[in-house]
Design a protein around this motif. Sequence first.
Motif, mmCIF file in Angstrom:
data_model
loop_
_atom_site.group_PDB
_atom_site.id
_atom_site.type_symbol
_atom_site.label_atom_id
_atom_site.label_comp_id
_atom_site.label_asym_id
_atom_site.label_seq_id
_atom_site.Cartn_x
_atom_site.Cartn_y
_atom_site.Cartn_z
ATOM 1 N N UNK A 1 77.318 35.455 34.802
ATOM 2 C CA UNK A 1 77.652 36.723 34.172
ATOM 3 C C UNK A 1 77.068 37.864 35.011
ATOM 4 N N UNK A 2 77.846 38.404 35.966
ATOM 5 C CA UNK A 2 77.305 39.445 36.855
ATOM 6 C C UNK A 2 76.930 40.723 36.117
ATOM 7 N N UNK B 1 65.588 34.116 45.393
ATOM 8 C CA UNK B 1 65.557 33.010 46.361
ATOM 9 C C UNK B 1 65.483 31.677 45.618
ATOM 10 N N UNK B 2 64.636 31.617 44.600
ATOM 11 C CA UNK B 2 64.517 30.387 43.809
ATOM 12 C C UNK B 2 65.833 30.061 43.120
ATOM 13 N N UNK B 3 66.472 31.077 42.537
ATOM 14 C CA UNK B 3 67.745 30.861 41.842
ATOM 15 C C UNK B 3 68.812 30.364 42.798
ATOM 16 N N UNK B 4 68.829 30.920 44.013
ATOM 17 C CA UNK B 4 69.834 30.498 44.988
ATOM 18 C C UNK B 4 69.708 29.015 45.309
ATOM 19 N N UNK B 5 68.472 28.520 45.372
ATOM 20 C CA UNK B 5 68.261 27.098 45.673
ATOM 21 C C UNK B 5 68.451 26.224 44.443
ATOM 22 N N UNK C 1 75.388 29.327 51.374
ATOM 23 C CA UNK C 1 75.204 30.684 51.887
ATOM 24 C C UNK C 1 74.402 31.556 50.926
ATOM 25 N N UNK C 2 74.356 31.181 49.663
ATOM 26 C CA UNK C 2 73.600 31.965 48.687
ATOM 27 C C UNK C 2 72.121 32.022 49.053
ATOM 28 N N UNK C 3 71.580 30.914 49.522
ATOM 29 C CA UNK C 3 70.169 30.882 49.911
ATOM 30 C C UNK C 3 69.938 31.767 51.133
ATOM 31 N N UNK C 4 70.897 31.769 52.063
ATOM 32 C CA UNK C 4 70.773 32.631 53.242
ATOM 33 C C UNK C 4 70.761 34.102 52.823
ATOM 34 N N UNK C 5 71.659 34.476 51.911
ATOM 35 C CA UNK C 5 71.724 35.861 51.471
ATOM 36 C C UNK C 5 70.468 36.252 50.706
ATOM 37 N N UNK C 6 69.967 35.350 49.865
ATOM 38 C CA UNK C 6 68.753 35.653 49.097
ATOM 39 C C UNK C 6 67.558 35.862 50.024
ATOM 40 N N UNK C 7 67.462 35.039 51.065
ATOM 41 C CA UNK C 7 66.389 35.223 52.049
ATOM 42 C C UNK C 7 66.559 36.525 52.809
ATOM 43 N N UNK D 1 70.849 44.355 43.964
ATOM 44 C CA UNK D 1 72.079 44.321 43.176
ATOM 45 C C UNK D 1 73.155 43.485 43.861
ATOM 46 N N UNK D 2 73.309 43.665 45.165
ATOM 47 C CA UNK D 2 74.306 42.887 45.912
ATOM 48 C C UNK D 2 74.028 41.393 45.798
ATOM 49 N N UNK D 3 72.764 41.037 45.966
ATOM 50 C CA UNK D 3 72.391 39.627 45.914
ATOM 51 C C UNK D 3 72.569 39.047 44.519
ATOM 52 N N UNK D 4 72.179 39.808 43.507
ATOM 53 C CA UNK D 4 72.313 39.328 42.131
ATOM 54 C C UNK D 4 73.780 39.083 41.769
ATOM 55 N N UNK D 5 74.653 39.990 42.161
ATOM 56 C CA UNK D 5 76.088 39.832 41.865
ATOM 57 C C UNK D 5 76.655 38.638 42.630
#
Length: 419
Positions: free
Chosen positions: A254-255, A280-284, A293-299, A318-322
């Motif tokens: 839910x963005x 970062x934790x959520x991405x993993x 790629x989510x982990x790369x973006x979070x880092x 905001x970009x990362x969360x969305x």
Amino acid sequence: MSAPLAERLRPQNLDEYIGQTHLLGKGAVLRRMIDSGRVPSIILWGPPGVGKTTLANIIANTLQAPFYQLSAINSGVKDVRDVIEKAKNNRFFNIAAPILFIDEIHRFSKSQQDSLLNAVETGTVTLIGATTENPSFEVIRPLLSRCQVYVLKEMGREELQALLNRSLTEDVILKERQIEVKETDALFRFSGGDARKLLNILELLVASESEGKIEITDEAVTSRLQENPAAYDKGGEMHYDIISAFIKSIRGSDPDAAIYWLARMVAGGEDPKFIARRLVISAAEDIGLANPNALLLANACFDTLQKIGWPEGRIVLAETAIYLATSPKSNSAYLAIDKAIAKVNETGNLPVPLHLRNAPTSLLKELDYAKGYKYAHDYENNFVKQDYLPEKLKNSRFWEAQNNPAENKMQELMKKLWE
């Protein structure tokens, strides 16, 4: 409209200052410096609401020095240079060096901190930085080496009681009200050693009763705070509730909810790096192999925050969360490592198969270390069948692919290789 209680009771001198006796008590190190009129550049490290800003003002007043204040949340390099230029113009031989107070200095980027170095080193300004984060990690080494670091402690029960007594007997508004303190456990517990929070809670209790007698009890404090959900507490229960809602909104794809809870944290002054670490934790944990790629973006988000600071950092968050909220989800890696750890705890230290061991010496080779190991790249498709687990765990499975395009592709490859 009158000023808030915390502002009305802000101490104007060291005699009115409550707490930090290890630094400001008679004969203590910082007290001696202030009394002597010679205070070096310092960094005040401590939790919110322990008097860092107040102490900076008192030092400036005592030294009769020009006082400039910047907040790292909304100040850039240009603001720093403008203030330093003003300080140069206000520097006279018969007064102390102008004091530049920077609140939340840990949020300054490297370039912003670099812009302070020359002015601090030449004595153009005396820097007083305030931070809630360990300056060893958040302040660049050249600036840290030019400052003394002093640790401020959260208020204890006796100090909170002294502050409560002072507010009820000296504040121009509260001393006119009929206030009876019957219990203080909840009041002090919710304050969490934060003087500002104590005064804000007290003011909330008084504001809820327009006239008549006011009784302060544990029940009254608890019920009033539950009715005031807008109060964001960086160190208390709401801090954990909101970050939990944020992460669960991302996990639930839910963005809009994710952005809302992010906005709550930003508006409440939450540490951006705390939010970035959770992303970062959520991405993993939640996106995982469904979209690596989510982990790369979070880092990248975490690294970018370090470079650009605040307030632009809110856009990166905001970009990362969305992106995370709209990504496909998988917790297969999370489940796999927990399953493997459980097996390790169950079976103990099983021996590494001989063919997987390293054999750097002739003796180890004679003991059959590395004997029979097949180098995968010597075989077709860079793969060859051999056992990689201890004998006791042969054919055990820990990772189970989940139903998403990325892991379906991985699963198909594994089936093809291992048949």
